[in-house]
Design a protein around this motif. Structure first.
Motif, PDB file in Angstrom:
ATOM      1  N   VAL A 322       0.837  -1.474   0.327  1.00 48.76           N
ATOM      2  CA  VAL A 322       0.148   0.401   0.310  1.00 48.76           C
ATOM      3  C   VAL A 322       1.107   0.831  -0.212  1.00 48.76           C
ATOM      4  CG1 VAL A 322      -2.056  -1.039   1.310  1.00 48.76           C
ATOM      5  CG2 VAL A 322      -0.301   0.050   2.230  1.00 48.76           C
ATOM      6  N   PRO A 323       0.682   2.515  -0.245  1.00 49.33           N
ATOM      7  CA  PRO A 323       1.403   3.553  -0.584  1.00 49.33           C
ATOM      8  C   PRO A 323       1.208   4.100   0.913  1.00 49.33           C
ATOM      9  CG  PRO A 323      -1.101   3.991  -1.079  1.00 49.33           C
ATOM     10  CD  PRO A 323      -1.236   2.425  -1.487  1.00 49.33           C
ATOM     11  N   ALA A 324       2.762   4.565   1.025  1.00 46.86           N
ATOM     12  CA  ALA A 324       2.956   4.747   2.277  1.00 46.86           C
ATOM     13  C   ALA A 324       2.530   6.649   2.505  1.00 46.86           C
ATOM     14  CB  ALA A 324       4.750   6.083   2.337  1.00 46.86           C
ATOM     15  N   GLY A 325       1.847   6.063   3.711  1.00 42.07           N
ATOM     16  CA  GLY A 325       0.584   7.094   4.146  1.00 42.07           C
ATOM     17  C   GLY A 325      -1.059   7.324   3.605  1.00 42.07           C
ATOM     18  N   ALA A 326      -1.538   5.739   3.092  1.00 48.41           N
ATOM     19  CA  ALA A 326      -2.618   5.033   3.008  1.00 48.41           C
ATOM     20  C   ALA A 326      -2.527   4.490   4.802  1.00 48.41           C
ATOM     21  CB  ALA A 326      -2.451   4.280   1.983  1.00 48.41           C
ATOM     22  N   SER A 327      -4.078   4.406   4.806  1.00 47.68           N
ATOM     23  CA  SER A 327      -4.431   3.221   5.797  1.00 47.68           C
ATOM     24  C   SER A 327      -3.979   1.580   5.683  1.00 47.68           C
ATOM     25  CB  SER A 327      -6.144   3.170   6.177  1.00 47.68           C
ATOM     26  OG  SER A 327      -6.878   2.988   5.171  1.00 47.68           O
ATOM     27  N   ARG A 328      -3.189   0.956   6.247  1.00 43.65           N
ATOM     28  CA  ARG A 328      -3.213  -0.017   6.163  1.00 43.65           C
ATOM     29  C   ARG A 328      -3.921  -1.355   7.268  1.00 43.65           C
ATOM     30  NH1 ARG A 328       2.117  -1.525   7.345  1.00 43.65           N
ATOM     31  NH2 ARG A 328       3.266  -0.037   8.730  1.00 43.65           N
ATOM     32  N   GLU A 329      -3.183  -3.035   6.532  1.00 45.24           N
ATOM     33  CA  GLU A 329      -4.149  -4.426   7.271  1.00 45.24           C
ATOM     34  C   GLU A 329      -2.757  -4.369   7.916  1.00 45.24           C
ATOM     35  OE1 GLU A 329      -7.056  -4.984   8.083  1.00 45.24           O
ATOM     36  OE2 GLU A 329      -7.399  -3.157   6.695  1.00 45.24           O
ATOM     37  N   GLU A 330      -2.830  -4.873   8.937  1.00 43.85           N
ATOM     38  CA  GLU A 330      -1.115  -5.911   9.933  1.00 43.85           C
ATOM     39  C   GLU A 330      -0.856  -6.642   8.955  1.00 43.85           C
ATOM     40  OE1 GLU A 330      -0.717  -8.242  13.527  1.00 43.85           O
ATOM     41  OE2 GLU A 330      -2.465  -7.638  13.041  1.00 43.85           O
ATOM     42  N   GLY A 331       0.219  -6.292   8.656  1.00 46.92           N
ATOM     43  CA  GLY A 331       1.155  -7.582   7.846  1.00 46.92           C
ATOM     44  C   GLY A 331       1.306  -6.722   6.710  1.00 46.92           C
ATOM     45  N   ASP A 332       0.863  -5.593   5.860  1.00 43.05           N
ATOM     46  CA  ASP A 332       0.134  -5.351   4.721  1.00 43.05           C
ATOM     47  C   ASP A 332       2.678  -4.151   4.488  1.00 43.05           C
ATOM     48  OD1 ASP A 332      -1.722  -5.696   4.140  1.00 43.05           O
ATOM     49  OD2 ASP A 332      -2.950  -3.645   3.959  1.00 43.05           O
ATOM     50  N   ALA A 333       2.221  -4.204   3.229  1.00 49.09           N
ATOM     51  CA  ALA A 333       3.733  -3.669   3.264  1.00 49.09           C
ATOM     52  C   ALA A 333       4.023  -2.231   3.002  1.00 49.09           C
ATOM     53  CB  ALA A 333       4.435  -4.708   2.963  1.00 49.09           C
ATOM     54  N   ILE A 334       4.360  -1.153   2.804  1.00 45.25           N
ATOM     55  CA  ILE A 334       4.228  -0.243   2.197  1.00 45.25           C
ATOM     56  C   ILE A 334       5.686   0.343   1.613  1.00 45.25           C
ATOM     57  CG2 ILE A 334       2.646   1.270   4.169  1.00 45.25           C
ATOM     58  CD1 ILE A 334       6.189   2.335   4.803  1.00 45.25           C
ATOM     59  N   TYR A 335       4.928   0.952   0.460  1.00 40.65           N
ATOM     60  CA  TYR A 335       5.844   1.586  -0.567  1.00 40.65           C
ATOM     61  C   TYR A 335       5.640   3.194  -0.869  1.00 40.65           C
ATOM     62  CZ  TYR A 335       1.919   2.138  -4.432  1.00 40.65           C
ATOM     63  OH  TYR A 335       0.925   2.456  -4.658  1.00 40.65           O
ATOM     64  N   GLU A 336       6.965   3.388  -1.449  1.00 38.21           N
ATOM     65  CA  GLU A 336       6.943   5.455  -1.788  1.00 38.21           C
ATOM     66  C   GLU A 336       6.299   5.495  -2.836  1.00 38.21           C
ATOM     67  OE1 GLU A 336       7.618   7.052   0.542  1.00 38.21           O
ATOM     68  OE2 GLU A 336       8.061   5.256   2.374  1.00 38.21           O
TER      69      GLU A 336
END
Length: 526
Positions: A322-336
């Protein structure tokens, strides 16, 4: 979401929109028949006319080269209907609509910067030969990436964006592009009409998904920052080959939420998942198009979709970015998120020579395999989106079925009872969705010792798998001595990269009384 100043941007919970209609119009003109002109003369004139038409549509642009006079190619000139917007607005819009990407649980690659071996982008990098040494070879970079843990890969995850106004998609439309670079495309095609497998892996892989954004409210005279937008259409890239891109179905009429995009295992083809069930379903998530790809995790290459094509991408059981700053679920990684223009800037910082850049990104591929279409990953478009023909050109992504049928070829044929050299060109007449076949017009010159012969065909083809077509149609032959022949033909065609092998049965006639028609052709331009 990113904590940036939104200026006057607003986004509604839901709104409607209508995809812009795009048509390909092929016009035909007939030259006057002068006295004494033979069929071959007229055929040569028609062949020249076809080549001119192919050049006008961009088919005569040669294949990407691995290097240019400088290490970074100049960006293509934008179309007059495409206008850049303020970078601060572009970043806010890109962050607001940045997709959620869901990968197979066993996916070894996540999107990263093409220059990841040099460390964080904000650090001072070495230049020239030192940077070339630090980058290493394409094979070295693959090994270094695979040696990372999943957490280390996620920490380096990066997606590049570009946002601009594009009136070609409709009044007030924006296009948001998202480009994902992978260190390697790892894929093996299996099965199909001919039961053999093909290793299609290559280093460097830039995939992309475009969102067409429609203004939901606000006057068209208002600035971008005074409008609200919704996603009107999702166009997801599926390599540059015979498989068409994944485009959202006609049922998408404006979505204000963040799109979910599924990623194919290994080769990273993209597909929108509108209803979030973890599958890309033809007619529901994507258009019912020819050779609907779905997500062929198994390497299956048959032309019709199957529930066994891909494993379901379930939340919690898949890798989700998910994009950095967006809401995410446990275990999700973020991208810049970074702008596409930053990639070219980063390459300029390195001051690499063309040879140094080529050695860093070009893999070692057997020349024979290259002849049959296997990529060495050296094309600039695989590391620089600004050199890709799709960049700021959503229409090309939408017209991919026609684009991939167009080309010029050189080869041999036994049409005239013995093998002769032939030069031919192909233009798509229509590429309707299934169950209708694609229509193409082929015209060429066969060059036997007795003199040139015009060879023209109108063919209807139907894909059996991603390499094989079943076709039927009408053919015309005209010799220099004035003989004519009109007959029908039916056959099978195998496409391996740029090599096309065809076997056909034809009725025969005055110019050619042999019912066997075998051809080997190499596509000079596609």
């Amino acid at each position: 979401m990113s904590r940036m100043t939104r200026r006057n941007l607003q986004f509604p919970a839901e709104a409607g929109g209508h995809p812009a209609a795009i048509r390909d119009v092929t016009s035909n003109s007939r030259a006057p028949r002068g006295p004494g002109r033979t069929a071959s003369d007229r055929g040569l004139a028609a062949l020249v006319g076809l080549f001119v038409a192919l050049a006008a549509t961009g088919a005569l642009a040669g294949p990407d080269q691995a290097s240019t006079a400088r290490s970074v190619r100049p960006e293509r000139a934008p179309a007059p209907d495409v206008r850049s917007i303020d970078e601060s607005e572009a970043r806010v819009i890109a962050g607001r609509f940045a997709p959620i990407f869901r990968f197979h649980a066993q996916e070894p690659y996540l999107p990263v910067s093409p220059l990841f071996p040099l460390g964080p982008l904000k650090e001072e990098w070495p230049r020239g030969q030192e940077s070339a040494t630090a980058l290493g070879s394409a094979e070295d970079r693959v090994r270094r990436y695979l040696a990372m843990t999943r957490e280390e890969k996620a920490a380096r995850a990066r997606v590049f964006y570009d946002v601009y106004e594009d009136e070609r998609q409709g009044p007030g439309r924006l296009v948001a592009e998202y480009w994902l670079y992978f260190v390697e495309s790892r894929y093996r095609a299996r099965g199909g009409f001919f039961m053999f497998s093909l290793d299609l892996s290559h280093p460097n892989d830039f995939e992309h998904v475009f969102l067409v954004l429609a203004p939901a409210t606000g006057s068209l005279a208002d600035g971008v920052g005074a409008k609200e937008f919704v996603v009107e259409q999702i166009i997801a890239n599926v390599h540059d080959g015979r498989v068409p891109n994944n485009v959202t179905s006609k049922f998408l009429r404006g979505v204000a939420g963040r799109p979910l995009v599924l990623v194919e295992l290994g080769s990273h083809a993209l597909a929108p998942d509108v209803d979030g069930d973890g599958r890309a379903v033809a007619g529901r998530d994507v258009q019912s198009r020819r050779l609907t790809w779905g997500l062929r995790d198994t390497g299956r290459i048959w032309a019709w979709p199957s529930s066994s094509d891909a494993e379901v991408r379930r939340p919690g059981e898949s890798i989700t970015l998910v994009p950095a700053g967006a809401s995410r679920e446990e275990g999700d990684a973020i991208y810049e998120l970074d702008p596409v223009a930053s990639i070219a800037g980063d390459f300029r910082r390195l001051s690499l020579s063309p040879d140094q850049e080529g050695r860093a990104f070009r893999g070692h591929i057997n020349p024979l395999k290259r002849l049959f279409g296997k990529s060495d990953g050296g094309a600039a478009s695989l590391r620089l989106p600004s050199t890709n023909r799709d960049h700021r050109n959503a229409g090309r992504l939408l017209r991919d079925g026609a684009e991939r049928q167009r080309g010029i070829s050189l080869g041999f044929t036994n049409t005239l009872d013995h093998y002769s050299v032939m030069l031919g060109g192909r233009l798509p007449v229509a590429t309707p969705p299934r169950p209708w076949p694609a229509l193409t017009a082929d015209i060429g010159a066969v060059l036997p010792p007795s003199g040139p012969v015009l060879d023209a065909e109108l063919l209807a083809s139907y894909e059996v798998d991603t390499q094989v077509d079943l076709f039927a149609g009408a053919g015309w032959l005209g010799s220099r001595d004035g003989r004519r022949q009109a007959d029908w033909l039916v056959g099978l065609q195998l496409q391996l990269g740029r090599v096309r092998l065809r076997g056909a049965f034809r009725h025969g006639g005055e110019v050619n009384n042999d019912q066997a028609d075998f051809r080997i052709q190499y596509e000079l331009w596609k």
